[in-house]
Design a protein around this motif. Structure first.
Motif, PDB file in Angstrom:
ATOM      1  N   ASP A 131       0.784  -1.315   0.091  1.00 16.71           N
ATOM      2  CA  ASP A 131      -0.097   0.044  -0.206  1.00 16.71           C
ATOM      3  C   ASP A 131       0.889   1.194  -0.081  1.00 16.71           C
ATOM      4  O   ASP A 131       1.388   1.805   1.023  1.00 16.71           O
ATOM      5  CB  ASP A 131      -0.719   0.116   1.177  1.00 16.71           C
ATOM      6  N   MET A 173       0.270   4.235   2.185  1.00 16.98           N
ATOM      7  CA  MET A 173       0.569   4.355   3.893  1.00 16.98           C
ATOM      8  C   MET A 173       1.848   4.955   4.031  1.00 16.98           C
ATOM      9  O   MET A 173       2.778   4.289   3.385  1.00 16.98           O
ATOM     10  CB  MET A 173       0.062   2.879   4.366  1.00 16.98           C
ATOM     11  N   VAL A 210       2.320   0.787   9.004  1.00 18.38           N
ATOM     12  CA  VAL A 210       1.277  -0.181   9.659  1.00 18.38           C
ATOM     13  C   VAL A 210       1.713  -0.688  11.011  1.00 18.38           C
ATOM     14  O   VAL A 210       2.694  -1.076  11.171  1.00 18.38           O
ATOM     15  CB  VAL A 210       1.149  -1.354   8.428  1.00 18.38           C
ATOM     16  N   ARG A 233      -0.131   8.569   6.625  1.00 18.57           N
ATOM     17  CA  ARG A 233      -1.370   7.906   7.104  1.00 18.57           C
ATOM     18  C   ARG A 233      -0.646   6.126   7.669  1.00 18.57           C
ATOM     19  O   ARG A 233       0.372   5.846   7.206  1.00 18.57           O
ATOM     20  CB  ARG A 233      -1.647   7.537   5.554  1.00 18.57           C
ATOM     21  N   ARG A 244      -2.132   2.539   9.244  1.00 18.91           N
ATOM     22  CA  ARG A 244      -3.245   1.545   9.004  1.00 18.91           C
ATOM     23  C   ARG A 244      -2.956   0.450  10.306  1.00 18.91           C
ATOM     24  O   ARG A 244      -1.718  -0.026  10.618  1.00 18.91           O
ATOM     25  CB  ARG A 244      -3.159   1.070   7.867  1.00 18.91           C
TER      26      ARG A 244
END
Ligand code: C5P
Length: 222
Positions: free
Chosen positions: A117, A120, A123, A192, A194
């Motif tokens: 991803d 992103m 994570v 970002r 996740r």
């Protein structure tokens, strides 16, 4: 990057938590084995309690794991920043030695999720919250009750794109001292992040009670 430079005062073991014996090996040894086994890990850098670098090297040698060791900082995020200088990969996994139940599978799962991803910056492993969480004032008056289905108890490992983590850690010592995880630093600089669901058994050893639970779980794992 394994952050292992804490003093372990709350555990009351009379020395750094990373060296506390747990199910037959020093606590740090368990994380080392998991990182060594993870397919996605190319290099391991450990932030050591200041002055104990040789002991960390010995411990890694006994476990048969090749590592780089750096002196840790005053706060956790400082230790991570010092270790990051010695890490040369594009994706950087950060893990607390205080979570000895981490598995190679969990490390590989978060790295694969980030690699897949591009949007992103990070994570992170986290477990769904099972308790109802309240926010209270300093005088302990309840202010609000966030909706539990959206709450996650955040753990390590956490993996980041190197540039995002470098940017996040390039802040004042005051901000670094406030950070209880690296993801918050990445979030506040616009990255970002996740969550990937992980098991609550990936617990953080803080108190003597946690140590007993971790001992039981590690022995049960065999
Ligand atoms: O103190 P706490 O349990 O929150 O620390 C989390 C992790 O950060 C531990 O693995 C500890 O060794 C590490 N740490 C560090 N450098 C510090 C303080 C904590 O690497 N100065």
């Amino acid at each position: 990057v394994i952050a292992a430079a804490g003093s372990g005062e709350r555990l009351g073991a009379g020395g750094p938590k990373a060296f506390v014996e747990l199910a037959g090996r020093p606590m740090l040894g368990w994380s080392l084995l998991a990182f060594n086994e993870a397919q996605s890990v190319a290099q391991i850098v450990i932030a050591s309690p200041p002055g104990m670098e040789e002991r960390v090297e010995e411990l890694a040698g006994e476990a048969g794991v090749e590592v780089r060791v750096v002196e840790g900082g005053e706060h956790r995020s400082e230790s991570v920043a010092y270790a990051l200088i010695q890490a040369d990969q594009d994706l950087v996994v950060v893990h607390d030695a205080a979570r000895p139940l981490v598995t190679a599978e969990l490390i590989d799962a978060i790295v694969a999720r980030l690699a897949a991803d591009e949007e992103m910056a990070g994570v992170i492993a986290a477990a769904p919250v099972t308790d109802t969480i309240k926010e209270a004032s300093i005088s302990r008056r309840v202010i609000k009750t966030p909706e539990r289905s959206r709450l996650w108890a955040v753990q390590t490992p956490q993996v980041f794109r190197r540039a995002a983590l470098e940017r996040a850690l390039d802040v004042s010592a005051e901000v670094l001292a406030q950070a209880t995880d690296d993801a918050w630093l990445v979030e506040r600089t616009g990255g970002r992040v996740r969550v990937v669901e992980s098991d609550a058994t990936n617990l953080k050893v803080t108190t003597p009670h946690d140590l007993r639970v971790a001992e039981f779980l590690l022995r049960e794992r065999g």
